[in-house]
Every structure is written in C-alpha cells, then in structure tokens.
Design a protein around this motif. Structure first.
Motif, PDB file in Angstrom:
ATOM      1  N   MET A  45       0.870  -1.184   0.000  1.00 56.28           N
ATOM      2  CA  MET A  45       0.000   0.000   0.000  1.00 56.28           C
ATOM      3  C   MET A  45       0.897   1.221   0.000  1.00 56.28           C
ATOM      4  SD  MET A  45      -3.135   1.228   0.249  1.00 56.28           S
ATOM      5  CE  MET A  45      -4.075  -0.189   0.713  1.00 56.28           C
ATOM      6  N   PRO A  46       0.581   2.217  -0.819  1.00 53.02           N
ATOM      7  CA  PRO A  46       1.366   3.444  -0.762  1.00 53.02           C
ATOM      8  C   PRO A  46       1.386   3.964   0.680  1.00 53.02           C
ATOM      9  CG  PRO A  46      -0.155   3.500  -2.615  1.00 53.02           C
ATOM     10  CD  PRO A  46      -0.488   2.275  -1.806  1.00 53.02           C
ATOM     11  N   LEU A  47       2.549   4.390   1.144  1.00 56.37           N
ATOM     12  CA  LEU A  47       2.675   4.826   2.531  1.00 56.37           C
ATOM     13  C   LEU A  47       2.111   6.204   2.787  1.00 56.37           C
ATOM     14  CD1 LEU A  47       6.209   3.488   3.423  1.00 56.37           C
ATOM     15  CD2 LEU A  47       3.996   2.573   4.099  1.00 56.37           C
ATOM     16  N   ASN A  48       2.049   7.043   1.785  1.00 53.92           N
ATOM     17  CA  ASN A  48       1.567   8.414   1.993  1.00 53.92           C
ATOM     18  C   ASN A  48       0.441   8.773   1.039  1.00 53.92           C
ATOM     19  OD1 ASN A  48       3.466   9.078   4.034  1.00 53.92           O
ATOM     20  ND2 ASN A  48       5.041   9.143   2.439  1.00 53.92           N
ATOM     21  N   PRO A  49      -0.713   8.122   1.174  1.00 51.78           N
ATOM     22  CA  PRO A  49      -1.815   8.495   0.285  1.00 51.78           C
ATOM     23  C   PRO A  49      -2.284   9.902   0.589  1.00 51.78           C
ATOM     24  CG  PRO A  49      -2.599   7.052   2.027  1.00 51.78           C
ATOM     25  CD  PRO A  49      -1.097   7.120   2.151  1.00 51.78           C
ATOM     26  N   LYS A  50      -2.827  10.576  -0.437  1.00 50.16           N
ATOM     27  CA  LYS A  50      -3.382  11.909  -0.212  1.00 50.16           C
ATOM     28  C   LYS A  50      -4.606  11.772   0.674  1.00 50.16           C
ATOM     29  CE  LYS A  50      -2.011  13.623  -4.728  1.00 50.16           C
ATOM     30  NZ  LYS A  50      -2.513  14.133  -6.002  1.00 50.16           N
ATOM     31  N   THR A  51      -4.707  12.580   1.708  1.00 45.14           N
ATOM     32  CA  THR A  51      -5.860  12.481   2.608  1.00 45.14           C
ATOM     33  C   THR A  51      -6.503  13.838   2.831  1.00 45.14           C
ATOM     34  OG1 THR A  51      -4.425  12.747   4.517  1.00 45.14           O
ATOM     35  CG2 THR A  51      -4.948  10.494   3.850  1.00 45.14           C
ATOM     36  N   SER A  52      -6.162  14.807   1.992  1.00 44.98           N
ATOM     37  CA  SER A  52      -6.664  16.153   2.220  1.00 44.98           C
ATOM     38  C   SER A  52      -8.173  16.259   2.077  1.00 44.98           C
ATOM     39  CB  SER A  52      -5.989  17.132   1.250  1.00 44.98           C
ATOM     40  OG  SER A  52      -6.253  16.738  -0.082  1.00 44.98           O
ATOM     41  N   THR A  54     -11.008  13.362   1.734  1.00 46.02           N
ATOM     42  CA  THR A  54     -11.537  12.029   1.503  1.00 46.02           C
ATOM     43  C   THR A  54     -12.969  12.064   1.011  1.00 46.02           C
ATOM     44  OG1 THR A  54     -12.140  11.807   3.827  1.00 46.02           O
ATOM     45  CG2 THR A  54     -10.006  10.918   3.162  1.00 46.02           C
ATOM     46  N   ALA A  55     -13.670  13.188   1.129  1.00 47.69           N
ATOM     47  CA  ALA A  55     -15.042  13.279   0.633  1.00 47.69           C
ATOM     48  C   ALA A  55     -15.081  13.128  -0.890  1.00 47.69           C
ATOM     49  CB  ALA A  55     -15.681  14.592   1.055  1.00 47.69           C
ATOM     50  N   LYS A  56     -13.963  13.403  -1.569  1.00 45.78           N
ATOM     51  CA  LYS A  56     -13.902  13.282  -3.020  1.00 45.78           C
ATOM     52  C   LYS A  56     -13.612  11.851  -3.454  1.00 45.78           C
ATOM     53  CE  LYS A  56     -12.401  17.973  -4.002  1.00 45.78           C
ATOM     54  NZ  LYS A  56     -11.333  18.784  -4.559  1.00 45.78           N
ATOM     55  N   SER A  57     -13.469  10.948  -2.505  1.00 47.22           N
ATOM     56  CA  SER A  57     -13.145   9.569  -2.788  1.00 47.22           C
ATOM     57  C   SER A  57     -14.196   8.942  -3.698  1.00 47.22           C
ATOM     58  CB  SER A  57     -13.080   8.797  -1.475  1.00 47.22           C
ATOM     59  OG  SER A  57     -12.913   7.435  -1.728  1.00 47.22           O
ATOM     60  N   ILE A  58     -13.748   8.159  -4.630  1.00 45.89           N
ATOM     61  CA  ILE A  58     -14.648   7.449  -5.530  1.00 45.89           C
ATOM     62  C   ILE A  58     -15.074   6.156  -4.849  1.00 45.89           C
ATOM     63  CG2 ILE A  58     -14.805   6.271  -7.743  1.00 45.89           C
ATOM     64  CD1 ILE A  58     -12.712   8.233  -8.787  1.00 45.89           C
ATOM     65  N   THR A  59     -16.302   5.784  -5.047  1.00 45.20           N
ATOM     66  CA  THR A  59     -16.820   4.545  -4.485  1.00 45.20           C
ATOM     67  C   THR A  59     -16.344   3.354  -5.296  1.00 45.20           C
ATOM     68  OG1 THR A  59     -18.809   5.606  -3.661  1.00 45.20           O
ATOM     69  CG2 THR A  59     -18.940   3.255  -4.036  1.00 45.20           C
ATOM     70  N   ILE A  60     -16.026   2.291  -4.616  1.00 37.87           N
ATOM     71  CA  ILE A  60     -15.802   1.010  -5.272  1.00 37.87           C
ATOM     72  C   ILE A  60     -17.133   0.276  -5.170  1.00 37.87           C
ATOM     73  CG2 ILE A  60     -14.623  -1.212  -5.168  1.00 37.87           C
ATOM     74  CD1 ILE A  60     -12.223   0.327  -3.912  1.00 37.87           C
ATOM     75  N   HIS A  61     -17.666  -0.131  -6.298  1.00 45.36           N
ATOM     76  CA  HIS A  61     -18.945  -0.838  -6.329  1.00 45.36           C
ATOM     77  C   HIS A  61     -18.735  -2.127  -7.100  1.00 45.36           C
ATOM     78  CE1 HIS A  61     -23.307  -1.393  -6.518  1.00 45.36           C
ATOM     79  NE2 HIS A  61     -23.085  -1.819  -7.753  1.00 45.36           N
ATOM     80  N   GLN A  62     -19.045  -3.240  -6.460  1.00 45.08           N
ATOM     81  CA  GLN A  62     -18.910  -4.532  -7.117  1.00 45.08           C
ATOM     82  C   GLN A  62     -20.137  -5.373  -6.804  1.00 45.08           C
ATOM     83  OE1 GLN A  62     -15.155  -6.120  -5.722  1.00 45.08           O
ATOM     84  NE2 GLN A  62     -13.979  -4.715  -6.980  1.00 45.08           N
ATOM     85  N   GLU A  63     -20.522  -6.198  -7.743  1.00 44.18           N
ATOM     86  CA  GLU A  63     -21.629  -7.136  -7.550  1.00 44.18           C
ATOM     87  C   GLU A  63     -21.183  -8.489  -8.057  1.00 44.18           C
ATOM     88  OE1 GLU A  63     -25.545  -5.857  -8.698  1.00 44.18           O
ATOM     89  OE2 GLU A  63     -24.999  -3.729  -8.454  1.00 44.18           O
ATOM     90  N   ILE A  64     -21.499  -9.522  -7.284  1.00 49.20           N
ATOM     91  CA  ILE A  64     -21.099 -10.880  -7.657  1.00 49.20           C
ATOM     92  C   ILE A  64     -22.106 -11.876  -7.092  1.00 49.20           C
ATOM     93  CG2 ILE A  64     -19.583 -11.149  -5.654  1.00 49.20           C
ATOM     94  CD1 ILE A  64     -17.674 -12.739  -7.574  1.00 49.20           C
ATOM     95  N   ASP A  65     -22.247 -12.985  -7.805  1.00 51.77           N
ATOM     96  CA  ASP A  65     -23.142 -14.048  -7.356  1.00 51.77           C
ATOM     97  C   ASP A  65     -22.317 -15.218  -6.833  1.00 51.77           C
ATOM     98  OD1 ASP A  65     -25.659 -12.854  -8.075  1.00 51.77           O
ATOM     99  OD2 ASP A  65     -25.078 -13.171 -10.162  1.00 51.77           O
ATOM    100  N   PHE A  66     -22.790 -15.802  -5.732  1.00 51.70           N
ATOM    101  CA  PHE A  66     -22.165 -16.981  -5.153  1.00 51.70           C
ATOM    102  C   PHE A  66     -23.206 -18.092  -5.109  1.00 51.70           C
ATOM    103  CE2 PHE A  66     -19.577 -13.569  -3.391  1.00 51.70           C
ATOM    104  CZ  PHE A  66     -18.299 -14.055  -3.596  1.00 51.70           C
ATOM    105  N   ALA A  67     -22.782 -19.322  -5.325  1.00 47.96           N
ATOM    106  CA  ALA A  67     -23.688 -20.465  -5.341  1.00 47.96           C
ATOM    107  C   ALA A  67     -23.859 -21.046  -3.933  1.00 47.96           C
ATOM    108  CB  ALA A  67     -23.161 -21.532  -6.294  1.00 47.96           C
ATOM    109  N   PHE A 158     -12.318   6.097   1.401  1.00 47.34           N
ATOM    110  CA  PHE A 158     -10.896   5.768   1.528  1.00 47.34           C
ATOM    111  C   PHE A 158     -10.058   6.945   1.031  1.00 47.34           C
ATOM    112  CE2 PHE A 158     -12.853   3.661  -2.112  1.00 47.34           C
ATOM    113  CZ  PHE A 158     -12.180   4.235  -3.184  1.00 47.34           C
ATOM    114  N   PRO A 159      -8.799   7.022   1.464  1.00 49.04           N
ATOM    115  CA  PRO A 159      -7.952   8.139   1.048  1.00 49.04           C
ATOM    116  C   PRO A 159      -7.813   8.224  -0.472  1.00 49.04           C
ATOM    117  CG  PRO A 159      -6.962   7.011   2.903  1.00 49.04           C
ATOM    118  CD  PRO A 159      -8.135   6.167   2.450  1.00 49.04           C
ATOM    119  N   GLU A 160      -7.800   9.441  -0.954  1.00 46.29           N
ATOM    120  CA  GLU A 160      -7.684   9.724  -2.376  1.00 46.29           C
ATOM    121  C   GLU A 160      -6.425   9.067  -2.948  1.00 46.29           C
ATOM    122  OE1 GLU A 160      -7.556  13.688  -5.233  1.00 46.29           O
ATOM    123  OE2 GLU A 160      -7.843  13.900  -3.083  1.00 46.29           O
ATOM    124  N   GLY A 161      -6.538   8.576  -4.153  1.00 48.11           N
ATOM    125  CA  GLY A 161      -5.389   7.986  -4.832  1.00 48.11           C
ATOM    126  C   GLY A 161      -5.258   6.482  -4.625  1.00 48.11           C
TER     127      GLY A 161
END
Length: 174
Positions: A45-52, A54-67, A158-161
């Motif tokens: 993981m990058p040690l110094n992510p931008k954190t100025s 975090t409201a601008k953070s993009i959402t990670i959205h995933q959908e998956i099916d499990f049996a 999550f922190p930007e970047g």
C-alpha cells in the motif's frame, strides 16, 4: 448514577448512526475494474496516500453471485476460521456489533458498525499504513437469488489515490 455499560452502548450506537449516515450521503459513483492487474505484492500500500479531502473519494462498487446461501456468505465474512480459510491469511474477528477485526495478518483493521444477520454487514475499515484515524466504510448487502446469493459491495471514504489499488485488493482477496 448512570450505568457505564449503557453509556458505552449508547456511544457505540451513536457512532454507528453517524458512520451509516456518512455512508448514505457520500456521493455514489460506480467503478469496477475491467481485469485484475498483476500483483506485485498483494497487500502493499502506498505509505503516503493523499488524505486532504476524503469526501472526493470514488466509491468502489462490485456485484457478484455466489452459489451458496446468504447465511454461508455472512458467516464466511464474520467467522475468523472461515475467513482465514478462504483468504489464506490470519484473521481475528469479533463478530458482535461494535466488535473489532484484524484481517490479512493485521494489515486491515476495523470495527463492525451494522450487522443484519444473513443480509448486511457494514464495517469501518482501514489499512494500518493509512494516517491515524483514517477509516473508510465497507458495506456488504447479501440478497438471496435462486439457489445462491447476490452480493452488492460498496466501499467509500478511503484516502484519495487508492481506488485502483483497493479494487485490485478486493478482487484478489475476496
């Protein structure tokens, strides 16, 4: 004199409400990786992510099916032995509301904010290399579908970047 246990429970519930509200009002953008990138070090993981901002953070959205059933998915995410078995790395999980967890040999830490058995898990989640106090929200919605489960996963705050790195991590480790 008030009961300290009731006071602590009230504070925990208030924190849960605040975290859930923060999750609900965060801008939702859909982002999903087209393919899994080759891993250099799957938990680096990058040690110094931008954190100025975090409201601008993009959402990670995933959908998956499990049996498997929603109960089986829910248990795999909250049971330390099952989590360790599917991830191949040590996990410690207190599966209670407000309980803490440590995943992937302590690389990820957090707390359970909302638990609706076999339906929803919401967690405050952070990588230990993030700046002190920086947490994000991971939400797993478990929806029965046919003979299996449709999982809708969102990760925000999550922190930007770090978007691409985290997408890769979710895909490779979950």
């Amino acid at each position: 004199m008030s009961n300290p246990a009731n006071k602590e429970e009230s504070i925990c519930r208030l924190r849960t409400v605040i975290a859930v509200l923060a999750f609900l009002v965060s801008p939702i953008a859909s982002a999903q990786s087209d393919k899994i990138k080759e891993a250099k070090d799957d938990l680096s993981m990058p040690l110094n992510p931008k954190t100025s901002d975090t409201a601008k953070s993009i959402t990670i959205h995933q959908e998956i099916d499990f049996a498997v059933s929603p109960q089986r998915v829910y248990e795999a995410l909250l049971d330390a032995k099952q989590f360790t078995a599917f991830s191949g790395r040590t996990a410690e999980i207190n599966r209670e509301l407000g309980g803490t967890f440590s995943l992937f040999k302590g690389h990820i830490i957090g707390r359970n904010l909302e638990l609706v058995p076999n339906q929803r898990i919401v967690q405050a989640w952070r990588v230990v290399t993030w700046p002190e106090g920086a947490y994000s929200i991971a939400r797993f919605e478990l929806k029965p579908g046919g003979s299996g489960t449709h999982v809708v996963f969102d990760h925000v705050g999550f922190p930007e970047g770090l978007h691409d790195h985290l997408v890769q991590g979710w895909e490779e480790n979950y």
